[in-house]
Every structure is written in structure tokens, then in C-alpha cells.
Design a protein around this motif. Structure first.
Motif, PDB file in Angstrom:
ATOM      1  N   ILE A  22     -21.337  51.807  27.068  1.00  0.00           N
ATOM      2  CA  ILE A  22     -20.890  52.512  25.862  1.00  0.00           C
ATOM      3  C   ILE A  22     -19.954  51.622  25.056  1.00  0.00           C
ATOM      4  O   ILE A  22     -20.020  51.566  23.822  1.00  0.00           O
ATOM      5  CB  ILE A  22     -20.200  53.843  26.222  1.00  0.00           C
ATOM      6  CG1 ILE A  22     -21.229  54.847  26.751  1.00  0.00           C
ATOM      7  CG2 ILE A  22     -19.479  54.432  25.016  1.00  0.00           C
ATOM      8  CD1 ILE A  22     -20.615  56.139  27.255  1.00  0.00           C
TER       9      ILE A  22
ATOM     10  N   THR B  26     -22.040  49.138  23.270  1.00  0.00           N
ATOM     11  CA  THR B  26     -22.778  49.830  22.215  1.00  0.00           C
ATOM     12  C   THR B  26     -21.885  50.077  21.006  1.00  0.00           C
ATOM     13  O   THR B  26     -22.289  49.881  19.851  1.00  0.00           O
ATOM     14  CB  THR B  26     -23.326  51.172  22.729  1.00  0.00           C
ATOM     15  OG1 THR B  26     -24.182  50.932  23.849  1.00  0.00           O
ATOM     16  CG2 THR B  26     -24.104  51.912  21.653  1.00  0.00           C
TER      17      THR B  26
ATOM     18  N   TRP C  12     -28.151  53.462  21.322  1.00  0.00           N
ATOM     19  CA  TRP C  12     -28.109  53.473  22.786  1.00  0.00           C
ATOM     20  C   TRP C  12     -29.386  52.851  23.360  1.00  0.00           C
ATOM     21  O   TRP C  12     -29.338  52.094  24.322  1.00  0.00           O
ATOM     22  CB  TRP C  12     -27.940  54.900  23.267  1.00  0.00           C
ATOM     23  CG  TRP C  12     -27.816  55.101  24.755  1.00  0.00           C
ATOM     24  CD1 TRP C  12     -28.663  55.813  25.548  1.00  0.00           C
ATOM     25  CD2 TRP C  12     -26.768  54.636  25.613  1.00  0.00           C
ATOM     26  NE1 TRP C  12     -28.217  55.812  26.839  1.00  0.00           N
ATOM     27  CE2 TRP C  12     -27.051  55.105  26.926  1.00  0.00           C
ATOM     28  CE3 TRP C  12     -25.622  53.878  25.410  1.00  0.00           C
ATOM     29  CZ2 TRP C  12     -26.242  54.828  28.017  1.00  0.00           C
ATOM     30  CZ3 TRP C  12     -24.795  53.598  26.493  1.00  0.00           C
ATOM     31  CH2 TRP C  12     -25.117  54.067  27.783  1.00  0.00           C
TER      32      TRP C  12
ATOM     33  N   PRO D  85     -24.818  58.640  24.724  1.00  0.00           N
ATOM     34  CA  PRO D  85     -23.396  58.923  24.476  1.00  0.00           C
ATOM     35  C   PRO D  85     -23.203  59.815  23.258  1.00  0.00           C
ATOM     36  O   PRO D  85     -23.974  59.758  22.292  1.00  0.00           O
ATOM     37  CB  PRO D  85     -22.795  57.530  24.215  1.00  0.00           C
ATOM     38  CG  PRO D  85     -23.781  56.563  24.728  1.00  0.00           C
ATOM     39  CD  PRO D  85     -25.126  57.204  24.632  1.00  0.00           C
TER      40      PRO D  85
ATOM     41  N   GLU E 147     -17.601  59.840  22.427  1.00  0.00           N
ATOM     42  CA  GLU E 147     -17.544  58.744  23.396  1.00  0.00           C
ATOM     43  C   GLU E 147     -17.599  57.391  22.695  1.00  0.00           C
ATOM     44  O   GLU E 147     -16.872  56.453  23.060  1.00  0.00           O
ATOM     45  CB  GLU E 147     -18.701  58.862  24.390  1.00  0.00           C
ATOM     46  CG  GLU E 147     -18.555  59.989  25.396  1.00  0.00           C
ATOM     47  CD  GLU E 147     -19.742  60.073  26.332  1.00  0.00           C
ATOM     48  OE1 GLU E 147     -19.567  59.893  27.548  1.00  0.00           O
ATOM     49  OE2 GLU E 147     -20.871  60.307  25.840  1.00  0.00           O
ATOM     50  N   ILE E 148     -18.462  57.282  21.687  1.00  0.00           N
ATOM     51  CA  ILE E 148     -18.576  56.028  20.940  1.00  0.00           C
ATOM     52  C   ILE E 148     -17.271  55.716  20.217  1.00  0.00           C
ATOM     53  O   ILE E 148     -16.754  54.593  20.273  1.00  0.00           O
ATOM     54  CB  ILE E 148     -19.734  56.096  19.925  1.00  0.00           C
ATOM     55  CG1 ILE E 148     -21.085  56.177  20.653  1.00  0.00           C
ATOM     56  CG2 ILE E 148     -19.710  54.907  18.979  1.00  0.00           C
ATOM     57  CD1 ILE E 148     -21.472  54.912  21.393  1.00  0.00           C
TER      58      ILE E 148
END
Length: 363
Positions: free
Chosen positions: A261, A264, A271, A296, A300-301
Motif C-alpha cells: 500500500i 502504491t 492496486w 486498499p 488507507e492510501i
């Protein structure tokens, strides 16, 4: 209005614009007060169109007059569905509207080049061998190298593409992306639809068509099918956005969903692209299967990058060099206020322009 023999060009452009607008010949004729057979003759190039009719046609089809007069440029890449003969599906209409906007965007760039406020950046071309995905990834690493990016994230893909000789417009149109090369000018469109990672993948893909070439412009892997050629360009785009070498900083023994993550988010990819590159790096194994299927969330990102804003291919709709050229043309009174706003494609409004000093007017 046009030279003899060019009425077939006008007719073909009318036909394609009509299909893009989702109109039948009868419906278009009804708007113009013409019989369906008259529209058919116009589209076949048999019937000439006078100036007033051309203006009314452009208005009814919602296209610039120039679009009806100019021969259709050679689109070298269009990720959305192609417009089939007399195809009136929604997908075909979206594809056609994308092409109309692409041609209009080319005219915008040409206007600034003609005003000498924009300096043309010649397209970057890769001359190495291209027969495998690894060759395409080598090309991406080569392009990163000549721009001095190394394995770091590309902060602004819009600027990166412009420095590579491709002028990108972010459009509100449905679809994904399209690009064309006309002489030494390369332009592309990326739809604002979809998540930021998807938009960046589309922009990188269109840049791949320019840098690597394709069946429209070169002999790129002519022994391969179009699907296989697209695979090469997808490999280029993935390596351009998230180099496999970026995974070297993370020990395979500590591979985790949180680490992926983080990558990313830092490289602002989708993702699915991050998973593809992680697999290419040999970073994923059987123990990863339990978490790779869970995409995600936005929280979360954002948490992975400290909740810092990540603008790219969204609020910024046109390249930075192009934007400066528009403002320079405006300051020189080469374009009107309204045209400057139009050229910037929604990045500013009339109220955002300062008051021009009339003493700057040339004698």
C-alpha cells in the motif's frame, strides 16, 4: 468553402460527428430543415455545403467548424471502442466524442505554436529492440533515465509527458484515452473518469504509444497481434509508473500488504498495477494470497502518504508549459480573455484573469 474533391472530407466528418452525437440522418435533417436524402448526399460528398449550412451543421453536431473542414487525423491509439460503420452504440458515440475533442486539442496546441508562445518539444522515440515485455520495460527505464527520474516516483505525469513531447489534456468525456501524432506534434487525452491510479495508467499507456510507436506509425513488433502489442505498451506503462527496482528497498521477508500500500500510494498507481509489478519483482509468494485480493480503501492510501494531497491529472487539466504559453499569448493580446479561458480547459474562469494594462498594447 473548400477545394473540389474535398467535399468527401466534409461529408465523412459530418457522418462521424452525427454518429458521435447519436443522431440519425432524419433527426439531423429535422434540425436543419433538410430532408434525410439531403443529409445522405452531404455525407457522401455529392452535395456541396454553403457557409451558412456549414455553420448550422457545426452547431447541430456541437463541433467546431474547423472539425468539419479538416481531414480526420490518424489516431495512433484509442483505448475505447472504435467507431464502426453506422454504429450507434453508446460506446461508439463516446469513442467518437473523444476523437472530436482530440482533434480540437491538436488545434489548440497548433494555435499556440503559431503564436510562438509555445516551443514545440519534439517527441521522444525509443530506437531499441522491442520483441518482449522485458524490452518494453527497458524502454521505460531508458525514458526515466533521460529525464533524470531514476527509480523515484514521477511527481507530475503531465509535465513528464510534455517533456517527452506529448501534450496531455484531461477531459470530462467518458472513456479512457486516445492519442495522435500529426507531423511533429503529439497530443493525447485522458478521461477524468476513474480513480487517479487508473488515469495515470492511461496517460502512461498513451505515452507508450508515442515513445515505442505502434502499428499505425512504425513497425513495432509487426509479427505480433494487436493484443500482444498492447501488452508490450502495458509493460512499458507499468514499469514507467512503478519500477521493479522500487521493490529492492523492501526485504522480501517483510513483504506485507501495508508495504505494498505504501508503494502504491507513493507512486500513485492502481492496486492492480502495483500487484503486477510486485509479482514481476518476485516480491509476492503463496503467503500473499490472503491479502492481495483486497483493494486498499482511500483512507488507507491517504494514510500511507501522511494525508498529503496528491494532485495529478485531475485539477490540472493541461501541461504546465502549455499553460504558460496561453498566459503569454493573453498578455501579448494574441488571444482574447474568453479564448484564454477556453484554451485552459476549465483551469481558470474569466474572473481569475487580472486586468490587462492597456499600455502593453503594441503600437
Amino acid at each position: 468553402m473548400t477545394e473540389t474533391g474535398d467535399w468527401t472530407t466534409v461529408g465523412e466528418q459530418v457522418r462521424r460527428a452525427r454518429l458521435g452525437a447519436g443522431l440519425s440522418q432524419t433527426e439531423l435533417g429535422g434540425q436543419l430543415g433538410l430532408d434525410r436524402t439531403m443529409i445522405a448526399k452531404i455525407e457522401s460528398g455529392v452535395r456541396r455545403v454553403d457557409a451558412l449550412e456549414l455553420i448550422r451543421l457545426a452547431a447541430a453536431l456541437d463541433v467546431p467548424i474547423d472539425h468539419l473542414l479538416e481531414r480526420r487525423p490518424a489516431v495512433i491509439s484509442r483505448r475505447s471502442e472504435l467507431l464502426a460503420e453506422d454504429n450507434d452504440t453508446d460506446a461508439a458515440r463516446r469513442s467518437q466524442r473523444l476523437e472530436i475533442t482530440l482533434a480540437s486539442w491538436l488545434r489548440d496546441v497548433r494555435q499556440l505554436l503559431a503564436s510562438e508562445t509555445l516551443t514545440l518539444v519534439s517527441p521522444v522515440r525509443y530506437n531499441g529492440s522491442l520483441t518482449s515485455d522485458e524490452d518494453a520495460r527497458d524502454a521505460a527505464r531508458w525514458l526515466r533515465g533521460i529525464h533524470g527520474v531514476g527509480t523515484d516516483p514521477i511527481e507530475t505525469l503531465m509535465d513528464f509527458c510534455e517533456r517527452s513531447g506529448q501534450y496531455v489534456l484531461v477531459s470530462d468525456l467518458s472513456g479512457e484515452g486516445a492519442s495522435l501524432v500529426d507531423g511533429d506534434i503529439a497530443v493525447s487525452i485522458v478521461s477524468v473518469e476513474g480513480n487517479p491510479g487508473r488515469r495515470r495508467a492511461t496517460a502512461a499507456h498513451e505515452l507508450g504509444h508515442l515513445v515505442l510507436g505502434d502499428e499505425y506509425s512504425t513497425d513495432l513488433a509487426v509479427h505480433l497481434s494487436r493484443t500482444e502489442r498492447e501488452g508490450l505498451i502495458n509493460a512499458f506503462a507499468a514499469e514507467l509508473l512503478l519500477p521493479v527496482a522500487a521493490f529492492d528497498d523492501v526485504s522480501r521477508g517483510t513483504a506485507s500488504r501495508d508495504e505494498l500500500i505504501r508503494l502504491t500510494a507513493r507512486y500513485r498507481t492502481s492496486w492492480s498495477l502495483a500487484l503486477r509489478q510486485a509479482e514481476q519483482a518476485g516480491w509476492l509468494d503463496a503467503t500473499s494470497a490472503r491479502w492481495i485480493r483486497t483493494t486498499p480503501t482511500r483512507a488507507e492510501i491517504m494514510d500511507a502518504v501522511g494525508w498529503a494531497p496528491q494532485p495529478d491529472l485531475d485539477a490540472i487539466r493541461v501541461p504546465p508549459g502549455y499553460s504558460h504559453a496561453v498566459m503569454e499569448a493573453w498578455r501579448r493580446y494574441l488571444v482574447s480573455d474568453a479564448r484564454a479561458v477556453e484554451l485552459l480547459h476549465g483551469q481558470i474562469s474569466l474572473d481569475d484573469l487580472p486586468t490587462r494594462d492597456e499600455t502593453d498594447l503594441a503600437p
